[in-house]
Motif scaffolding. Structure first.
Motif, short mmCIF file in Angstrom:
data_model
loop_
_atom_site.label_atom_id
_atom_site.label_comp_id
_atom_site.label_asym_id
_atom_site.label_seq_id
_atom_site.Cartn_x
_atom_site.Cartn_y
_atom_site.Cartn_z
N GLY A 143 9.70 7.27 -3.55
CA GLY A 143 8.92 7.48 -4.77
C GLY A 143 8.33 6.20 -5.35
O GLY A 143 8.06 6.13 -6.54
N ILE A 144 8.15 5.18 -4.51
CA ILE A 144 7.57 3.92 -4.97
C ILE A 144 6.32 3.61 -4.16
O ILE A 144 6.08 4.22 -3.12
N SER A 145 5.55 2.65 -4.63
CA SER A 145 4.32 2.26 -3.96
C SER A 145 4.60 1.71 -2.56
O SER A 145 5.60 1.02 -2.33
N GLY A 146 3.67 1.98 -1.64
CA GLY A 146 3.78 1.45 -0.29
C GLY A 146 3.67 -0.06 -0.23
O GLY A 146 4.03 -0.69 0.77
N ALA A 147 3.19 -0.67 -1.32
CA ALA A 147 3.09 -2.13 -1.36
C ALA A 147 4.46 -2.79 -1.23
O ALA A 147 4.57 -3.90 -0.71
N PHE A 148 5.50 -2.11 -1.68
CA PHE A 148 6.84 -2.69 -1.62
C PHE A 148 7.30 -2.95 -0.19
O PHE A 148 8.17 -3.79 0.03
N ASP A 149 6.72 -2.24 0.78
CA ASP A 149 7.07 -2.49 2.17
C ASP A 149 6.63 -3.87 2.63
O ASP A 149 7.21 -4.44 3.56
N PHE A 150 5.59 -4.43 2.01
CA PHE A 150 5.01 -5.69 2.48
C PHE A 150 5.33 -6.88 1.59
O PHE A 150 4.99 -8.00 1.94
N LEU A 151 5.99 -6.66 0.47
CA LEU A 151 6.34 -7.78 -0.41
C LEU A 151 7.30 -8.77 0.25
O LEU A 151 7.17 -9.98 0.02
N PRO A 152 8.25 -8.34 1.09
CA PRO A 152 9.10 -9.34 1.76
C PRO A 152 8.30 -10.29 2.64
O PRO A 152 8.63 -11.47 2.75
N LEU A 153 7.24 -9.78 3.26
CA LEU A 153 6.38 -10.61 4.11
C LEU A 153 5.71 -11.70 3.28
O LEU A 153 5.66 -12.87 3.67
N VAL A 154 5.23 -11.33 2.09
CA VAL A 154 4.56 -12.29 1.21
C VAL A 154 5.57 -13.30 0.67
O VAL A 154 5.32 -14.52 0.71
N ALA A 155 6.71 -12.83 0.18
CA ALA A 155 7.72 -13.73 -0.37
C ALA A 155 8.26 -14.67 0.70
O ALA A 155 8.41 -15.88 0.46
N GLY A 156 8.54 -14.13 1.88
CA GLY A 156 9.02 -14.98 2.97
C GLY A 156 7.98 -16.01 3.37
O GLY A 156 8.30 -17.17 3.63
N GLY A 157 6.70 -15.59 3.42
CA GLY A 157 5.62 -16.53 3.75
C GLY A 157 5.50 -17.65 2.74
O GLY A 157 5.29 -18.81 3.11
N LEU A 158 5.62 -17.30 1.46
CA LEU A 158 5.56 -18.35 0.42
C LEU A 158 6.68 -19.37 0.61
O LEU A 158 6.46 -20.58 0.51
N LEU A 159 7.89 -18.87 0.89
CA LEU A 159 9.01 -19.79 1.11
C LEU A 159 8.84 -20.60 2.39
O LEU A 159 9.20 -21.79 2.42
N VAL A 160 8.28 -20.00 3.43
CA VAL A 160 8.02 -20.73 4.67
C VAL A 160 7.08 -21.90 4.39
O VAL A 160 7.32 -23.03 4.82
#
Length: 173
Positions: free
Chosen positions: A129-146
């Motif tokens: 019941g949440i937005s599909g965007a949540f599936d890709f937020l780990p990719l963005v957060a991990g990329g920022l930390l990388v």
């Protein structure tokens, strides 16, 4: 510059520890959710609809956060035979070039992960019941930390501070 980088390293070290704690908690939570799913399915002959997609989403977080910390700590995969045959100066240049490639990769994770998240935002994941965007937020957060941790490695090298490399011991920040 050394003092500044020492302070920066303390901040990024705290960020890395937080990312590891989040990753560890996510791994434990995912394990509990999967165990619950197995119990419900095979013992109670019922199924919980949200445990599998929830577990996959949690897995994304601990994989990408853990990978970023691995880059900061020098545990990422690399082909290090040549760096052991060259002088220290050449070794530093080679490691900096490697860090630059990792920065480009992390930048791609951020840009394309954000694009995926924006494209998936209108979609609702039915079982969660949440937005599909949540599936890709780990990719963005991990990329920022990388990117952040790779820039830190280059800056530490330029400041004359040690950077972790696989198999080498470096004193904690």
């Amino acid at each position: 510059m050394r003092e500044t980088m020492t302070r920066v390293a303390q901040v990024t070290g705290a960020m890395a520890r937080a990312a590891l704690w989040i990753s560890g908690a996510g791994l434990v939570l995912m394990t509990v959710l999967i165990a619950c799913q197995v119990f419900w399915r095979y013992v109670l002959n019922d199924s919980i609809s949200w445990t599998e997609p929830g577990s996959v989403m949690i897995m994304g977080w601990f994989i990408f956060l853990g990978a970023a910390v691995g880059i900061r700590e020098g545990y990422h995969l690399s082909f290090d035979i040549l760096v052991h045959l060259v002088s220290d100066q050449v070794r530093d240049v080679m490691r900096t070039l490697s860090d630059l490639v990792v920065i480009a990769f992390g930048g791609g994770m951020v840009v394309y992960g954000a694009e995926l998240a924006l494209n998936a935002a209108p979609n609702v994941l039915p079982s969660l019941g949440i937005s599909g965007a949540f599936d890709f937020l780990p990719l963005v957060a991990g990329g920022l930390l990388v990117v952040l941790f790779s820039v830190e490695r280059i800056a530490r090298r330029l400041a004359g501070l040690p950077t972790a490399a696989f198999g080498e011991a470096v004193a904690e920040d």
